[in-house]
Design a protein around this motif. Structure first.
Motif, PDB file in Angstrom:
ATOM      1  N   SER A 141      34.433 114.509  98.433  1.00 16.34           N
ATOM      2  CA  SER A 141      35.871 114.729  98.587  1.00 16.34           C
ATOM      3  C   SER A 141      36.376 114.145  99.905  1.00 16.34           C
ATOM      4  N   GLN A 164      41.634 116.274  97.149  1.00 20.83           N
ATOM      5  CA  GLN A 164      41.983 117.694  97.055  1.00 20.83           C
ATOM      6  C   GLN A 164      41.357 118.344  95.826  1.00 20.83           C
ATOM      7  N   LEU A 165      41.470 117.679  94.674  1.00 22.56           N
ATOM      8  CA  LEU A 165      40.942 118.261  93.440  1.00 22.56           C
ATOM      9  C   LEU A 165      39.417 118.296  93.440  1.00 22.56           C
ATOM     10  N   GLN A 168      38.214 121.203  95.545  1.00 17.40           N
ATOM     11  CA  GLN A 168      38.302 122.452  94.793  1.00 17.40           C
ATOM     12  C   GLN A 168      37.106 122.607  93.857  1.00 17.40           C
ATOM     13  N   TYR A 169      36.758 121.537  93.182  1.00 20.24           N
ATOM     14  CA  TYR A 169      35.611 121.552  92.264  1.00 20.24           C
ATOM     15  C   TYR A 169      34.313 121.783  93.030  1.00 20.24           C
ATOM     16  N   ARG A 171      33.849 123.307  95.858  1.00 23.21           N
ATOM     17  CA  ARG A 171      33.799 124.708  96.286  1.00 23.21           C
ATOM     18  C   ARG A 171      33.392 125.621  95.129  1.00 23.21           C
ATOM     19  N   HIS A 172      33.959 125.382  93.969  1.00 25.04           N
ATOM     20  CA  HIS A 172      33.641 126.201  92.796  1.00 25.04           C
ATOM     21  C   HIS A 172      32.161 126.096  92.446  1.00 25.04           C
TER      22      HIS A 172
END
Length: 433
Positions: A141, A164-165, A168-169, A171-172
């Motif tokens: 990222s 950004q997206l 998020q992925y 982190r998940h």
């Protein structure tokens, strides 16, 4: 022997570019400790010839040809759904079906995803009972963020959106998996800042170098030396790497534009060789500049490194560890690198390599080395080269470093004991591009 599902975004052979070097050595290590079920994509038609040899290391395999047009279409559709393009690019129902089949038997208790997008195949109910490790390698990222900072609008906005997206992925996935690994302490530290909720799960294991293969070669003219690619007495700078990769393209374009003219004025016969597979049109165009040669893929990069006065790594966009730098250092060469190219390598500038922060420093350091080289003064270069190789031997031994992966997977400290001694056939070592 325990069973493990290993998912890779690209066939881990031949080890001729950064991601395949790491995933290949990981496969060799894993095959000594687990019955490996390997699922991966093949995005280069030439790689199909290696599928059988790779399968010999595994209990089962699923190789899927990646249709780039379809993959790009999936990535484009992600723009409409507020999803990561990188993840959608590698989404394939055939691989998902195979993964579900492998896991349905209940024998597989461990899983390793190499690169963030491959974790999507383990991010469902079928994978929750597994000991799951994600090897992000780099903080991808942040690489997209760097792309966004370096590109004009509208690409800058597109790349920042992906950054950004994808974060998020990432982190998940890190929260869902047992452990998350990176290629260096610096990458792991950056991810802990970006994903503090996964701080305790985040670790690293460094890349290694095949130091027996990337070893100093006999000098040109020596009895044991093979004919080199350069004319006798030529002064050469060399850059190696996959030349369809944007950070490499950007690096050589910047070097030829900002550094090369000043060096050629002082050293009119100086040559710059750009050595690596699949050169993009922007790279092949550089061959029109006086003194610049673009080779494309070569059977063996070692003679190109061995015969050069200096290996340059002027990267401006980078994450993780640069194998090109480690390989040159292993061969005892002087490396002149940017700060970005040195991330994850604990080398001391002036002792084990040379550091240049801008075009002025690249010109200064390169000219100084070339003057000494032209005067026949090899002592300084030999000292730096010897120190560089020693650092690689000390910090970048594959077998030692891969114990870190074993720990994440829950292997005992001895690496698996008697089960690890089972011999597996391996393909012959192939040269890098």
């Amino acid at each position: 022997m325990r069973e493990l599902l290993y998912l890779v975004h690209r066939l881990p052979y031949p080890p001729d570019k950064g991601d395949k070097i790491r995933s290949w050595h990981m496969l060799q290590y894993l095959s000594r400790h687990f019955r490996v079920h390997l699922g991966c994509f093949i995005d280069d038609e030439d790689d199909w010839q290696h599928a059988k040899a790779v399968a010999a290391l595994c209990a089962s395999t699923r190789f899927i040809g990646l249709r780039r047009g379809a993959a790009r279409w999936r990535a484009a559709r992600a723009l409409l759904a507020r999803q990561s393009m990188s993840v959608q690019y590698y989404r394939d129902g055939r691989l998902l079906q195979w993964v579900d089949g492998v896991l349905s038997g209940g024998k597989v208790r461990h899983a390793l995803a190499y690169s963030g997008p491959m974790a999507q195949y383990l991010d469902g109910s079928a994978g929750r009972h597994l000991h799951r490790v994600i090897d992000f390698v780099d903080v991808d990222s942040d690489k997209w963020r760097q792309y966004g900072d370096s590109k004009p609008w509208p690409l800058s906005q597109l790349y920042r959106r992906e950054a950004q997206l994808l974060l998020q992925y990432e982190r998940h996935i890190a929260q869902q998996f047992t452990a998350a690994s990176f290629v260096s302490p610096a990458e792991a530290a950056l991810f802990r800042q970006c994903a503090p909720m996964a701080r305790r799960k985040t670790g690293h294991f460094c890349n290694g170098v095949d130091a027996a293969y990337f070893a100093p070669l006999p000098p040109p003219g020596a009895a044991a030396a093979a004919p080199g690619p350069y004319a006798p007495g030529a002064q050469v700078l060399v850059f190696t790497g996959a030349m369809d990769y944007w950070p490499n393209i950007d690096a050589v374009q910047w070097f030829v534009r900002r550094v090369w003219p000043a060096l050629r004025r002082e050293f009119p016969q100086l040559q710059f060789h750009i050595v690596g597979s699949r050169p993009a049109p922007a790279v092949t165009a550089l061959a029109r500049v006086a003194g610049v040669t673009v080779t494309g893929r070569v059977p063996d990069i070692r003679p190109y490194l061995a015969g050069a006065a200096l290996a340059v790594a002027p990267l401006r966009i980078a994450r993780g560890v640069q194998n090109k730098v480690l390989e040159a250092m292993a061969m005892g060469k002087i490396v002149l690198a940017s700060p970005q190219a040195l991330e994850g390598i604990a080398a001391q500038p002036g002792l084990e390599l040379l550091l240049a922060r801008n075009d002025t420093e690249f010109i200064h350091h390169a000219a100084r080395v070339l003057r000494k080289h032209g005067e026949g003064d090899a002592a300084t270069g030999a000292a730096i080269g010897a120190a560089a190789r020693q650092l690689v031997l000390q910090d970048h031994d594959w077998e030692k470093n891969l114990h870190g992966l074993g720990t994440m997977l829950g292997l005992p400290p001895d690496g698996g004991g008697a089960a690890a001694s089972a011999a597996r056939p391996v393909p012959a070592r192939e040269p890098s591009p």
